[in-house]
Design an enzyme around this catalytic site. Structure first.
Site, PDB file in Angstrom:
ATOM      1  N   TYR A 175       3.020  10.022   0.612  1.00  0.00           N
ATOM      2  CA  TYR A 175       3.983   9.434   1.557  1.00  0.00           C
ATOM      3  C   TYR A 175       5.425   9.787   1.185  1.00  0.00           C
ATOM      4  CZ  TYR A 175      -0.086   6.554   2.902  1.00  0.00           C
ATOM      5  OH  TYR A 175      -1.334   6.114   3.292  1.00  0.00           O
ATOM      6  N   HIS A 199      -7.522   9.595  -2.153  1.00  0.00           N
ATOM      7  CA  HIS A 199      -7.011   9.436  -0.785  1.00  0.00           C
ATOM      8  C   HIS A 199      -7.991   9.954   0.277  1.00  0.00           C
ATOM      9  CE1 HIS A 199      -2.860   9.047   1.330  1.00  0.00           C
ATOM     10  NE2 HIS A 199      -3.824   8.793   2.180  1.00  0.00           N
ATOM     11  N   ASP A 256       0.843  -1.199   0.000  1.00  0.00           N
ATOM     12  CA  ASP A 256       0.000   0.000   0.000  1.00  0.00           C
ATOM     13  C   ASP A 256       0.880   1.252   0.000  1.00  0.00           C
ATOM     14  OD1 ASP A 256      -2.801   1.149   0.406  1.00  0.00           O
ATOM     15  OD2 ASP A 256      -1.622   2.177   1.940  1.00  0.00           O
ATOM     16  N   LYS A 286      -2.278   6.283  -4.285  1.00  0.00           N
ATOM     17  CA  LYS A 286      -3.430   7.175  -4.027  1.00  0.00           C
ATOM     18  C   LYS A 286      -3.239   8.577  -4.587  1.00  0.00           C
ATOM     19  CE  LYS A 286      -3.788   4.648   0.328  1.00  0.00           C
ATOM     20  NZ  LYS A 286      -2.429   4.515   0.873  1.00  0.00           N
TER      21      LYS A 286
HETATM   22  P1  NAP Z   1      -0.413   0.683  11.810  1.00  0.00           P
HETATM   23  O1  NAP Z   1      -0.037  -0.218  10.735  1.00  0.00           O
HETATM   24  O2  NAP Z   1      -1.665   0.480  12.554  1.00  0.00           O
HETATM   25  O3  NAP Z   1       0.752   0.790  12.886  1.00  0.00           O
HETATM   26  C1  NAP Z   1       2.055   1.081  12.528  1.00  0.00           C
HETATM   27  C2  NAP Z   1       2.879   1.182  13.805  1.00  0.00           C
HETATM   28  O4  NAP Z   1       2.887  -0.073  14.470  1.00  0.00           O
HETATM   29  C3  NAP Z   1       4.314   1.550  13.527  1.00  0.00           C
HETATM   30  O5  NAP Z   1       4.726   2.431  14.562  1.00  0.00           O
HETATM   31  C4  NAP Z   1       5.048   0.221  13.631  1.00  0.00           C
HETATM   32  O6  NAP Z   1       6.368   0.416  14.089  1.00  0.00           O
HETATM   33  C5  NAP Z   1       4.229  -0.492  14.673  1.00  0.00           C
HETATM   34  N1  NAP Z   1       4.236  -1.953  14.551  1.00  0.00           N
HETATM   35  C6  NAP Z   1       4.164  -2.694  13.417  1.00  0.00           C
HETATM   36  N2  NAP Z   1       4.179  -4.009  13.707  1.00  0.00           N
HETATM   37  C7  NAP Z   1       4.270  -4.107  15.040  1.00  0.00           C
HETATM   38  C8  NAP Z   1       4.359  -5.204  15.940  1.00  0.00           C
HETATM   39  N3  NAP Z   1       4.347  -6.463  15.510  1.00  0.00           N
HETATM   40  N4  NAP Z   1       4.452  -4.931  17.276  1.00  0.00           N
HETATM   41  C9  NAP Z   1       4.454  -3.652  17.723  1.00  0.00           C
HETATM   42  N5  NAP Z   1       4.386  -2.580  16.926  1.00  0.00           N
HETATM   43  C10 NAP Z   1       4.288  -2.802  15.591  1.00  0.00           C
HETATM   44  O7  NAP Z   1      -0.454   2.218  11.311  1.00  0.00           O
HETATM   45  P2  NAP Z   1      -0.521   3.039   9.999  1.00  0.00           P
HETATM   46  O8  NAP Z   1       0.813   3.150   9.376  1.00  0.00           O
HETATM   47  O9  NAP Z   1      -1.254   4.277  10.367  1.00  0.00           O
HETATM   48  O10 NAP Z   1      -1.502   2.217   9.035  1.00  0.00           O
HETATM   49  C11 NAP Z   1      -1.058   1.192   8.177  1.00  0.00           C
HETATM   50  C12 NAP Z   1      -1.032   1.635   6.725  1.00  0.00           C
HETATM   51  O11 NAP Z   1      -2.340   2.031   6.312  1.00  0.00           O
HETATM   52  C13 NAP Z   1      -0.207   2.909   6.467  1.00  0.00           C
HETATM   53  O12 NAP Z   1       1.169   2.657   6.528  1.00  0.00           O
HETATM   54  C14 NAP Z   1      -0.734   3.308   5.123  1.00  0.00           C
HETATM   55  O13 NAP Z   1      -0.184   2.492   4.102  1.00  0.00           O
HETATM   56  C15 NAP Z   1      -2.217   3.041   5.322  1.00  0.00           C
HETATM   57  N6  NAP Z   1      -2.927   4.254   5.803  1.00  0.00           N
HETATM   58  C16 NAP Z   1      -3.798   4.845   4.924  1.00  0.00           C
HETATM   59  C17 NAP Z   1      -4.477   5.983   5.315  1.00  0.00           C
HETATM   60  C18 NAP Z   1      -5.442   6.616   4.356  1.00  0.00           C
HETATM   61  O14 NAP Z   1      -5.820   7.775   4.576  1.00  0.00           O
HETATM   62  N7  NAP Z   1      -5.857   5.919   3.333  1.00  0.00           N
HETATM   63  C19 NAP Z   1      -4.306   6.543   6.596  1.00  0.00           C
HETATM   64  C20 NAP Z   1      -3.437   5.898   7.467  1.00  0.00           C
HETATM   65  C21 NAP Z   1      -2.778   4.750   7.059  1.00  0.00           C
HETATM   66  P3  NAP Z   1       7.719   0.143  13.214  1.00  0.00           P
HETATM   67  O15 NAP Z   1       7.472   0.593  11.812  1.00  0.00           O
HETATM   68  O16 NAP Z   1       8.698   1.004  13.929  1.00  0.00           O
HETATM   69  O17 NAP Z   1       8.007  -1.300  13.341  1.00  0.00           O
END
Ligand code: NAP
Length: 300
Positions: free
Chosen positions: A51, A109, A46, A76
């Site tokens: 980004y 997005h 994704d 996006k």
């Molecule tokens: P997330 O995936 O819910 O959480 C990411 C966080 O969790 C990072 O700090 C990561 O740290 C940590 N993490 C990952 N695996 C872990 C584990 N096994 N144990 C403990 N901590 C862990 O958050 P997100 O990045 O907000 O959401 C995921 C993806 O969704 C984004 O990267 C993006 O691609 C997409 N997104 C889209 C939108 C939109 O508007 N469409 C908005 C937000 C997100 P480290 O990286 O330091 O390991």
């Protein structure tokens, strides 16, 4: 259940239920993160123009030598490219960054148009956001034209409420293939999920772990279920999303987590009830809300 589970989109194509998120993955580490993920078996990445790391994400994809048709790549359209004439150039810019001929899915997005131009988030001298007067239906209709170019296999939306989906559906010739929204046990959005299902729109869960520095992943209730399954807290949250039929795209740049997140577990009825109880009698909680960072209501 297997993490290699897939869902069928309304285009007939398949989308893996598990993918790697790349928001906030810094340029110097994201290439390795994508490489580790692809080596571990991830087949869904994704990305997003905003980004700022599409180039590095694309390098890892291309260097993996995995046949392109085995991968599912999403990117996006950013809010500064909502005018009809900006939509195709925005996709082309992303493809150039990624070094790919097409993406599998191109999402609007946010249902919000910022001032068109090179500034991603234009503000006036007082710091107030400058919007562009373009309706989401106009942007969506321009996105529909992308499909015939072959530069994206499917189109969809992100951060769409039922109300905004209804607006799009009223004019759409192509039903959005996907709505990507924030979903986790503190923000389950059951009604939105049911609505999307009824319209043939697949749902992808973003911030499935509660995003960066989330208290969600550390909750005792999650730890208890993880302990029962001899797994990590993250795997409980990922399994919850997949068992609801949504794609789940946890972000990590930590090699060990990228690999462990891919491990499969099956939650039982008792676990699902405990996770459902997290929101009983409580308002849902979002970790990614434009009310906080842009001062605007998007979801109402
Ligand atoms: P997330 O995936 O819910 O959480 C990411 C966080 O969790 C990072 O700090 C990561 O740290 C940590 N993490 C990952 N695996 C872990 C584990 N096994 N144990 C403990 N901590 C862990 O958050 P997100 O990045 O907000 O959401 C995921 C993806 O969704 C984004 O990267 C993006 O691609 C997409 N997104 C889209 C939108 C939109 O508007 N469409 C908005 C937000 C997100 P480290 O990286 O330091 O390991």
């Amino acid at each position: 259940m297997s993490l290699r589970r897939i869902a069928k989109l309304n285009t007939g194509a398949t989308i893996p239920l598990f993918g790697l998120g790349t928001w906030q993955s810094k340029k110097d580490v994201v290439k390795n993160a994508v490489k580790v993920a692809l080596d571990a078996g991830y087949r869904h990445i994704d990305a997003a123009w905003i980004y700022g790391n599409e180039k590095e994400v694309g390098e890892a994809i291309r260097e993996s030598n995995i046949p392109r048709e085995e991968l599912f790549v999403t990117t996006k359209l950013w809010n500064n490219s909502h005018r009809s004439e900006d939509v195709l150039p925005a996709l082309e810019a992303s493809l150039k960054n990624l070094g790919l001929e097409y993406v599998d899915l191109y999402l609007m997005h946010w249902p919000v148009a910022f001032k068109s131009g090179s500034t991603p988030v234009a503000r006036d001298e007082a710091g107030k956001l400058i919007f562009e007067d373009v309706d989401i239906t106009t942007t969506y209709q321009a996105m529909e034209k992308l499909v015939e170019t072959g530069k994206t296999k499917a189109i969809g939306v992100s951060n769409y409420s039922i109300k905004n989906l209804e607006k799009i559906l009223a004019v759409a010739k192509i039903v959005p293939a996907v709505n990507q929204v924030e979903l986790h046990p503190e923000n389950p959005q059951w009604e939105l999920l049911d609505f999307c299902k009824s319209k043939g729109i697949h749902v992808t869960a973003y911030s499935p772990l509660g995003s960066t520095d989330s208290p969600l992943i550390k909750r005792d209730e999650i730890a208890k279920i993880a302990e029962k399954h001899n797994t990590q807290n993250a795997n409980v949250l990922i399994a919850w999303g997949q068992q609801r039929g949504t794609s789940v795209i946890p972000k990590s740049v930590t090699e060990s987590r990228i690999i462990s997140n891919f491990k499969d577990i099956e939650l039982d009825q008792e676990d699902l009830a405990a996770l459902k109880a997290l929101t009983e009698g409580k308002a849902p909680h979002r970790y990614c809300d434009p009310k906080e960072f842009w001062g605007i209501e998007v979801f109402n």
